[in-house]
Motif scaffolding. Structure first.
Motif, PDB file in Angstrom:
ATOM      1  N   MET A  75       0.824  -1.198   0.000  1.00 41.76           N
ATOM      2  CA  MET A  75       0.000   0.000   0.000  1.00 41.76           C
ATOM      3  C   MET A  75       0.867   1.260   0.000  1.00 41.76           C
ATOM      4  SD  MET A  75      -2.918   1.148  -0.129  1.00 41.76           S
ATOM      5  CE  MET A  75      -3.625   2.722   0.015  1.00 41.76           C
ATOM      6  N   LYS A  76       1.999   1.203   0.689  1.00 45.74           N
ATOM      7  CA  LYS A  76       2.858   2.382   0.756  1.00 45.74           C
ATOM      8  C   LYS A  76       3.425   2.734  -0.614  1.00 45.74           C
ATOM      9  CE  LYS A  76       4.032   1.784   5.562  1.00 45.74           C
ATOM     10  NZ  LYS A  76       5.054   1.508   6.552  1.00 45.74           N
ATOM     11  N   ILE A  77       3.717   1.716  -1.412  1.00 45.85           N
ATOM     12  CA  ILE A  77       4.263   1.994  -2.749  1.00 45.85           C
ATOM     13  C   ILE A  77       3.210   2.653  -3.632  1.00 45.85           C
ATOM     14  CG2 ILE A  77       3.783  -0.270  -3.762  1.00 45.85           C
ATOM     15  CD1 ILE A  77       6.930   1.773  -4.374  1.00 45.85           C
ATOM     16  N   GLU A  78       1.947   2.289  -3.439  1.00 50.08           N
ATOM     17  CA  GLU A  78       0.876   2.913  -4.228  1.00 50.08           C
ATOM     18  C   GLU A  78       0.665   4.368  -3.815  1.00 50.08           C
ATOM     19  OE1 GLU A  78      -0.093   1.424  -6.871  1.00 50.08           O
ATOM     20  OE2 GLU A  78       1.037  -0.332  -6.265  1.00 50.08           O
ATOM     21  N   MET A  79       0.816   4.653  -2.538  1.00 54.73           N
ATOM     22  CA  MET A  79       0.737   6.045  -2.078  1.00 54.73           C
ATOM     23  C   MET A  79       1.906   6.845  -2.640  1.00 54.73           C
ATOM     24  SD  MET A  79      -1.990   6.451  -0.283  1.00 54.73           S
ATOM     25  CE  MET A  79      -1.742   7.837   0.783  1.00 54.73           C
ATOM     26  N   ALA A  80       3.084   6.232  -2.663  1.00 52.99           N
ATOM     27  CA  ALA A  80       4.253   6.905  -3.241  1.00 52.99           C
ATOM     28  C   ALA A  80       4.034   7.145  -4.725  1.00 52.99           C
ATOM     29  CB  ALA A  80       5.505   6.072  -3.005  1.00 52.99           C
ATOM     30  N   MET A 116       1.207   7.640  -6.276  1.00 45.22           N
ATOM     31  CA  MET A 116       0.277   8.752  -6.449  1.00 45.22           C
ATOM     32  C   MET A 116       0.916  10.074  -6.040  1.00 45.22           C
ATOM     33  SD  MET A 116      -2.331   7.749  -8.018  1.00 45.22           S
ATOM     34  CE  MET A 116      -1.201   6.674  -8.873  1.00 45.22           C
ATOM     35  N   GLY A 117       1.816  10.031  -5.069  1.00 43.07           N
ATOM     36  CA  GLY A 117       2.558  11.236  -4.719  1.00 43.07           C
ATOM     37  C   GLY A 117       3.427  11.705  -5.867  1.00 43.07           C
ATOM     38  N   SER A 120       2.134   9.574 -17.345  1.00 41.79           N
ATOM     39  CA  SER A 120       1.020   9.353 -16.410  1.00 41.79           C
ATOM     40  C   SER A 120       0.423   7.960 -16.598  1.00 41.79           C
ATOM     41  CB  SER A 120      -0.051  10.431 -16.562  1.00 41.79           C
ATOM     42  OG  SER A 120      -0.724  10.332 -17.797  1.00 41.79           O
ATOM     43  N   GLY A 121       0.498   7.422 -17.813  1.00 40.99           N
ATOM     44  CA  GLY A 121       0.027   6.058 -18.038  1.00 40.99           C
ATOM     45  C   GLY A 121       0.870   5.035 -17.308  1.00 40.99           C
ATOM     46  N   LEU A 122       2.168   5.292 -17.208  1.00 42.30           N
ATOM     47  CA  LEU A 122       3.033   4.394 -16.425  1.00 42.30           C
ATOM     48  C   LEU A 122       2.702   4.446 -14.942  1.00 42.30           C
ATOM     49  CD1 LEU A 122       6.519   4.980 -18.076  1.00 42.30           C
ATOM     50  CD2 LEU A 122       5.146   2.900 -18.154  1.00 42.30           C
ATOM     51  N   LEU A 123       2.196   5.584 -14.489  1.00 45.12           N
ATOM     52  CA  LEU A 123       1.860   5.730 -13.074  1.00 45.12           C
ATOM     53  C   LEU A 123       0.440   5.282 -12.747  1.00 45.12           C
ATOM     54  CD1 LEU A 123       3.538   9.183 -12.506  1.00 45.12           C
ATOM     55  CD2 LEU A 123       4.198   7.049 -11.390  1.00 45.12           C
ATOM     56  N   LEU A 124      -0.486   5.474 -13.687  1.00 44.83           N
ATOM     57  CA  LEU A 124      -1.898   5.226 -13.399  1.00 44.83           C
ATOM     58  C   LEU A 124      -2.448   3.934 -13.995  1.00 44.83           C
ATOM     59  CD1 LEU A 124      -3.309   8.804 -14.065  1.00 44.83           C
ATOM     60  CD2 LEU A 124      -2.859   7.753 -11.853  1.00 44.83           C
ATOM     61  N   ALA A 161      -6.316  10.356  -8.642  1.00 45.74           N
ATOM     62  CA  ALA A 161      -5.392   9.823  -7.638  1.00 45.74           C
ATOM     63  C   ALA A 161      -6.146   9.329  -6.408  1.00 45.74           C
ATOM     64  CB  ALA A 161      -4.367  10.886  -7.239  1.00 45.74           C
ATOM     65  N   VAL A 162      -7.142  10.087  -5.967  1.00 45.31           N
ATOM     66  CA  VAL A 162      -7.944   9.657  -4.815  1.00 45.31           C
ATOM     67  C   VAL A 162      -8.708   8.387  -5.172  1.00 45.31           C
ATOM     68  CG1 VAL A 162      -9.946  10.289  -3.386  1.00 45.31           C
ATOM     69  CG2 VAL A 162      -8.117  11.947  -3.784  1.00 45.31           C
ATOM     70  N   LEU A 163      -9.282   8.334  -6.356  1.00 45.63           N
ATOM     71  CA  LEU A 163     -10.002   7.145  -6.798  1.00 45.63           C
ATOM     72  C   LEU A 163      -9.073   5.942  -6.871  1.00 45.63           C
ATOM     73  CD1 LEU A 163     -12.733   6.086  -7.907  1.00 45.63           C
ATOM     74  CD2 LEU A 163     -11.886   6.664 -10.183  1.00 45.63           C
ATOM     75  N   TYR A 164      -7.870   6.144  -7.385  1.00 43.84           N
ATOM     76  CA  TYR A 164      -6.884   5.066  -7.501  1.00 43.84           C
ATOM     77  C   TYR A 164      -6.539   4.488  -6.128  1.00 43.84           C
ATOM     78  CZ  TYR A 164      -2.572   2.732  -8.984  1.00 43.84           C
ATOM     79  OH  TYR A 164      -1.586   1.798  -9.239  1.00 43.84           O
ATOM     80  N   VAL A 165      -6.266   5.375  -5.183  1.00 44.93           N
ATOM     81  CA  VAL A 165      -5.865   4.922  -3.845  1.00 44.93           C
ATOM     82  C   VAL A 165      -7.025   4.252  -3.127  1.00 44.93           C
ATOM     83  CG1 VAL A 165      -5.111   5.727  -1.570  1.00 44.93           C
ATOM     84  CG2 VAL A 165      -3.983   6.554  -3.624  1.00 44.93           C
ATOM     85  N   THR A 166      -8.230   4.803  -3.243  1.00 39.22           N
ATOM     86  CA  THR A 166      -9.371   4.204  -2.552  1.00 39.22           C
ATOM     87  C   THR A 166      -9.744   2.849  -3.174  1.00 39.22           C
ATOM     88  OG1 THR A 166     -10.914   5.516  -3.879  1.00 39.22           O
ATOM     89  CG2 THR A 166     -10.330   6.349  -1.698  1.00 39.22           C
ATOM     90  N   GLU A 167      -9.639   2.723  -4.493  1.00 44.96           N
ATOM     91  CA  GLU A 167      -9.894   1.430  -5.118  1.00 44.96           C
ATOM     92  C   GLU A 167      -8.849   0.415  -4.682  1.00 44.96           C
ATOM     93  OE1 GLU A 167     -10.099   1.480  -9.352  1.00 44.96           O
ATOM     94  OE2 GLU A 167     -11.939   2.623  -9.373  1.00 44.96           O
ATOM     95  N   PHE A 168      -7.612   0.836  -4.626  1.00 42.99           N
ATOM     96  CA  PHE A 168      -6.527  -0.060  -4.229  1.00 42.99           C
ATOM     97  C   PHE A 168      -6.740  -0.522  -2.793  1.00 42.99           C
ATOM     98  CE2 PHE A 168      -2.502  -1.778  -5.324  1.00 42.99           C
ATOM     99  CZ  PHE A 168      -1.869  -1.983  -4.109  1.00 42.99           C
ATOM    100  N   ARG A 169      -7.135   0.386  -1.948  1.00 43.57           N
ATOM    101  CA  ARG A 169      -7.364   0.052  -0.539  1.00 43.57           C
ATOM    102  C   ARG A 169      -8.604  -0.833  -0.386  1.00 43.57           C
ATOM    103  NH1 ARG A 169      -7.109   5.076   3.004  1.00 43.57           N
ATOM    104  NH2 ARG A 169      -4.929   4.882   2.495  1.00 43.57           N
TER     105      ARG A 169
END
Length: 175
Positions: A1-6, A8-9, A105-109, A163-171
């Motif tokens: 989870m920390k890597i996904e937050m990083a 998105m950061g 951004s495609g590599l990140l998202l 980014a918020v959607l990405y993190v909440t879906e991941f969580r």
């Protein structure tokens, strides 16, 4: 989870820096694009390493399917940026920096979130452009339709939302 937050950061810092540059100069520096692309590759590589260690070095899955499952969505995520680069080369009024931005951004998202982000950005830019056109016509300025708008500043709000959607879906899914 920390890597996904990083991840998105990195995406949000990249988005804000690129939007600021695009707003001020209507171009994004090559250094920022290279730095962000490198950071995106590092984030994805760390994600793959974490997954590999969590799966005990691929005990359940062969190497090629594991590689395709972990890298596939993010490599597919560069397709919107590649399409924008092709449209840029065809002279459709899209900047090269916008295309390269959406590659990174495609590599990140990943594909799904990058398409969502691109659609939100184009929608925000289009609505602003329409409002500006109507406002300028009402004021008697008939050249308002010839104004070129930078794309990336309109991506800040959809980018934060994505980014918020990405993190909440991941969580939520614990992926």
């Amino acid at each position: 989870m920390k890597i996904e937050m990083a991840r998105m950061g990195v995406f949000l810092v990249f988005l804000l820096a690129a939007a600021w540059q695009d707003f001020g100069t209507k171009q994004v520096s090559t250094e920022l694009l290279w730095l962000s692309g490198t950071a995106a590759l590092v984030c994805q590589s760390l994600s793959v390493l974490c997954l590999a260690f969590m799966k005990e070095a691929g005990a359940e899955e062969a190497v090629l399917p594991f590689f395709l499952n972990t890298w596939g969505p993010y490599l597919a995520g560069v397709l919107p940026g590649a399409t924008l680069l092709v449209l840029s080369r065809l002279g459709c009024g899209i900047g090269v920096g916008d295309g390269v931005f959406f590659l990174v951004s495609g590599l990140l998202l990943g594909l799904r979130h990058n398409l969502l982000f691109l659609c939100g950005t184009v929608l925000c830019c289009g609505l602003f452009g329409l409002g500006y056109y109507v406002w300028s016509r009402m004021r008697g300025n008939y050249k308002g339709g010839k104004t070129e708008l930078p794309l990336l500043p309109f991506g800040v709000i959809p980018g934060i939302w994505t980014a918020v959607l990405y993190v909440t879906e991941f969580r939520a899914f614990g992926a």
